[in-house]
Write an enzyme that holds these catalytic residues in place. Structure first.
Site, PDB file in Angstrom:
ATOM      1  N   TYR A  71       0.823  -1.215   0.000  1.00  0.00           N
ATOM      2  CA  TYR A  71       0.000   0.000   0.000  1.00  0.00           C
ATOM      3  C   TYR A  71       0.853   1.260   0.000  1.00  0.00           C
ATOM      4  O   TYR A  71       0.328   2.365   0.024  1.00  0.00           O
ATOM      5  CB  TYR A  71      -0.917   0.038   1.231  1.00  0.00           C
ATOM      6  CG  TYR A  71      -2.140  -0.819   1.079  1.00  0.00           C
ATOM      7  CD1 TYR A  71      -2.022  -2.199   0.956  1.00  0.00           C
ATOM      8  CD2 TYR A  71      -3.411  -0.263   1.078  1.00  0.00           C
ATOM      9  CE1 TYR A  71      -3.140  -2.999   0.824  1.00  0.00           C
ATOM     10  CE2 TYR A  71      -4.534  -1.053   0.954  1.00  0.00           C
ATOM     11  CZ  TYR A  71      -4.393  -2.419   0.832  1.00  0.00           C
ATOM     12  OH  TYR A  71      -5.506  -3.203   0.716  1.00  0.00           O
ATOM     13  N   LYS A 100       4.916 -13.887   5.040  1.00  0.00           N
ATOM     14  CA  LYS A 100       5.276 -14.787   3.936  1.00  0.00           C
ATOM     15  C   LYS A 100       6.792 -14.745   3.780  1.00  0.00           C
ATOM     16  O   LYS A 100       7.336 -14.585   2.687  1.00  0.00           O
ATOM     17  CB  LYS A 100       4.549 -14.334   2.653  1.00  0.00           C
ATOM     18  CG  LYS A 100       4.663 -15.278   1.475  1.00  0.00           C
ATOM     19  CD  LYS A 100       3.868 -16.558   1.603  1.00  0.00           C
ATOM     20  CE  LYS A 100       4.099 -17.484   0.435  1.00  0.00           C
ATOM     21  NZ  LYS A 100       3.453 -18.793   0.592  1.00  0.00           N
ATOM     22  N   ASP A 122      -0.533 -18.384   3.961  1.00  0.00           N
ATOM     23  CA  ASP A 122      -1.383 -19.402   3.341  1.00  0.00           C
ATOM     24  C   ASP A 122      -1.875 -20.419   4.367  1.00  0.00           C
ATOM     25  O   ASP A 122      -3.057 -20.778   4.400  1.00  0.00           O
ATOM     26  CB  ASP A 122      -0.677 -20.083   2.150  1.00  0.00           C
ATOM     27  CG  ASP A 122       0.791 -20.366   2.393  1.00  0.00           C
ATOM     28  OD1 ASP A 122       1.372 -19.752   3.294  1.00  0.00           O
ATOM     29  OD2 ASP A 122       1.362 -21.211   1.681  1.00  0.00           O
ATOM     30  N   ASP A 125      -5.591  -6.591   5.338  1.00  0.00           N
ATOM     31  CA  ASP A 125      -6.809  -6.226   4.622  1.00  0.00           C
ATOM     32  C   ASP A 125      -7.626  -7.484   4.321  1.00  0.00           C
ATOM     33  O   ASP A 125      -8.828  -7.553   4.585  1.00  0.00           O
ATOM     34  CB  ASP A 125      -6.397  -5.526   3.314  1.00  0.00           C
ATOM     35  CG  ASP A 125      -7.591  -5.052   2.516  1.00  0.00           C
ATOM     36  OD1 ASP A 125      -8.522  -4.503   3.120  1.00  0.00           O
ATOM     37  OD2 ASP A 125      -7.586  -5.238   1.283  1.00  0.00           O
TER      38      ASP A 125
END
Ligand code: ATP
Length: 337
Positions: free
Chosen positions: A123, A175, A209, A233
């Site tokens: 973002y 991640k 994930d 988000d």
């Protein structure tokens, strides 16, 4: 002395749910004065500016705002009015609590607070096309900026939130197995900060994930979640879905000099102007605002009234399976105050 709050009714269903929220706050006797301002598409139509100077000045002065959803007009120079407000006021932590209010759904014991780093990551806003030959859009590139400073203050906020609210565990979602530098830095900073809270708040980390799967299988295993902007988000919409949908999901944007309280949902153009939107998310956001102002008693009274309306299942808006209008739902809460 009453507290003056900048009030931005916003676009779409914003004016309807804002009116309902103000009536509830009045009914509980909240000591607030409203400074009404505009932003988003309604402000662009009126002042030719989606974030008018008067709105910025008001937030600067009062340092606290309650905001309805905002539509970003196309071609006004902003990618998102919401993101621009977060940047302007350095609102580095987005806090989204989600617990089961509408019982009888798939889960009974979900009680999760997502703390999302609010200014960095994908973002950050550094994005561009790359020309190759005569194709000006042959490729596109986006920078996911993660800083130690930005990570540290969001993650520290999560731990402090856990301590202050008697929560036991912080799960950092990342991640870092693939994005070793950006996500790796966020994880490293989390591990460092976790040491300071050892014995007071447990710490664990999860890869995004795996977390997505675990959240839909066993959401009761999670308490406070801290994560980078985009993952936050996505996960906060996911978690709001576990507990009854967007109509009951509040959020707070916290910075060093200002805080903006809002519903997680958007302008809901499909139901705008029909008077049927659920005002619950904005009412609960107003409760977060009262907590922030130290008026926890009134916040708790509103929450108890809203919970009892929902438990009784007599006056529910359509998103919750009922037929009540926005104002009938607010009236039912007011009757219980
Ligand atoms: P935006 O681009 O402003 O985010 P959107 O339509 O993509 O708008 P939302 O406004 O969050 O996303 O709406 C998603 C869905 O949830 C829509 O079908 C909408 O009607 C529904 N919804 C959102 N908020 C509410 C609410 N307060 N009450 C009832 N339904 C809602």
């Amino acid at each position: 002395m009453p507290t003056t709050v900048t009030l931005i009714p916003g676009d779409g269903i914003g004016p309807d749910i804002t009116e309902a929220t103000i009536r509830v706050l009045d009914a509980v006797g909240a000591d607030l004065v409203w400074d009404r301002q505009m932003a988003g598409a309604s402000a662009a139509a009126r002042y030719n500016d989606p974030i008018p100077e008067a709105t910025l000045d008001s937030i600067k002065k009062h340092r606290i705002a309650l905001k309805g959803p905002l539509e970003t007009p196309v071609g006004e120079g902003y990618r998102s009015v919401n993101v621009a407000l977060r940047k302007t006021f350095d609102l580095y932590a987005n806090v989204r609590p989600a617990h089961v209010i509408l019982h009888g759904g798939r889960f009974e014991k979900v009680d999760i607070v997502i703390i999302r780093e609010n200014l960095e990551g994908l973002y950050y806003g550094a994005e561009h096309y790359i020309r190759i030959g005569d194709d000006p859009k042959a490729a596109a590139e986006s920078i996911a900026l993660i800083t130690r400073y930005g990570s540290e203050r969001a993650i520290r906020y999560a731990f402090e939130y856990a301590v202050k609210h008697g929560r036991k565990k912080v799960t950092l979602v990342h991640k870092a197995n693939i994005l070793k530098y950006t996500q790796g830095l966020f994880l490293d900073v989390g591990r460092e900060i976790a040491k300071e809270y050892a014995g007071r708040v447990q710490f664990e980390d999860r890869i995004i994930d795996a977390m997505a799967m675990q959240l839909v299988l066993k959401p009761e295993n999670f308490d406070v979640i801290v994560t980078t902007n985009l993952f936050g988000d996505i996960l906060s919409d996911l978690v709001s879905g576990l507990v009854g949908g967007l109509g009951l999901a509040p959020g707070a944007n916290i910075g060093p000099t200002a805080a903006i309280f809002e519903a997680v949902h958007g302008t809901a153009p499909d139901i705008a102007g029909k008077g049927i939107a659920n005002p619950g998310a904005l009412i609960l956001a107003a409760c977060l605002m009262l907590d922030h102002l130290g008026d926890i008693a009134r916040a708790e009274r509103i929450r108890a009234a809203l919970h009892s309306v929902i438990d009784e299942k007599q006056v529910l808006t359509r998103d919750l399976g009922g037929t009540a209008s926005t104002s009938q739902f607010a009236d039912a809460i007011i009757a219980r105050l």
